[in-house]
Design a protein around this motif. Structure first.
Motif, PDB file in Angstrom:
ATOM      1  N   ALA A  65      -2.688  10.206  -0.750  1.00 14.19           N
ATOM      2  CA  ALA A  65      -2.659  10.354  -2.359  1.00 14.19           C
ATOM      3  C   ALA A  65      -2.239  11.905  -1.919  1.00 14.19           C
TER       4      ALA A  65
ATOM      5  N   HIS B 228       3.065   2.878  -7.055  1.00 16.11           N
ATOM      6  CA  HIS B 228       1.741   3.745  -6.355  1.00 16.11           C
ATOM      7  C   HIS B 228       2.567   4.735  -6.520  1.00 16.11           C
ATOM      8  N   GLY B 229       3.346   4.989  -6.794  1.00 18.99           N
ATOM      9  CA  GLY B 229       4.480   6.809  -6.790  1.00 18.99           C
ATOM     10  C   GLY B 229       4.714   7.184  -8.176  1.00 18.99           C
TER      11      GLY B 229
ATOM     12  N   ARG C 145       2.925  10.241  -8.752  1.00 13.21           N
ATOM     13  CA  ARG C 145       2.479  11.246  -8.022  1.00 13.21           C
ATOM     14  C   ARG C 145       3.832  12.128  -7.961  1.00 13.21           C
TER      15      ARG C 145
ATOM     16  N   GLU D  94       0.894  -1.195  -0.279  1.00 14.58           N
ATOM     17  CA  GLU D  94       0.831  -0.044   0.131  1.00 14.58           C
ATOM     18  C   GLU D  94       1.225   1.112   0.431  1.00 14.58           C
ATOM     19  N   PRO D  95       0.565   2.078  -0.578  1.00 19.21           N
ATOM     20  CA  PRO D  95       1.445   3.403  -0.291  1.00 19.21           C
ATOM     21  C   PRO D  95       1.124   4.028   1.156  1.00 19.21           C
TER      22      PRO D  95
END
Length: 141
Positions: free
Chosen positions: A51, A72-73, A76, A46-47
């Motif tokens: 967010a 997950h990145g 972003r 999981e991050p």
């Protein structure tokens, strides 16, 4: 050379502890060989942060250490024209390409930090701003 033949896994049960999203390919191989794949994920990936943009600033280099880091990145990261992207290996580079963030630096061989650090394109000037996208508890190098 004698070709390798994968043995049958008939009457064999294999406990697959990979995260659920990553277990299916291995389970399919086990089942294709006649084995029983028992899905029992022991880790959930999981991050680490809520967010939003990672770090909230521009970086000279962003290093992704795994396909999970990309998942997950990548969305972003605010990439500018000056931001270079590094992948620790070919699978991570492929995940970055699929996320429309092709890597500028990928080791020719190997898939660890040492291989990435040895890459000639990894030469950084003093004061370079670097973001390493990785999970908690990973290697420090």
């Amino acid at each position: 050379m004698i070709p390798y033949v994968m043995p049958s896994l008939a009457e064999t049960s294999v406990l697959v502890t990979r995260p659920a999203a990553q277990a299916e390919a291995l389970c399919a191989l086990i089942e294709a060989r006649g084995g029983e794949a028992i899905r029992f994920p022991t880790v959930a990936i999981e991050p680490l942060e809520p967010a939003g943009e990672l770090g909230g600033r521009e970086y000279d280099l962003v290093v992704f250490v795994s396909t999970n880091a990309v998942a997950h990145g990548a969305q972003r990261i605010a990439r500018t024209a000056a931001t270079r992207i590094a992948a620790v290996g070919k699978a991570t580079a492929a995940a970055l390409a699929a996320a429309d963030m092709p890597a500028d630096i990928v080791p020719d061989s190997g898939f660890d930090s040492e291989a990435l650090l040895a890459h000639p394109g990894f030469d950084l000037p003093p004061g370079a701003r670097v973001l390493i996208v990785r999970g908690g508890g990973g290697r420090e190098l």
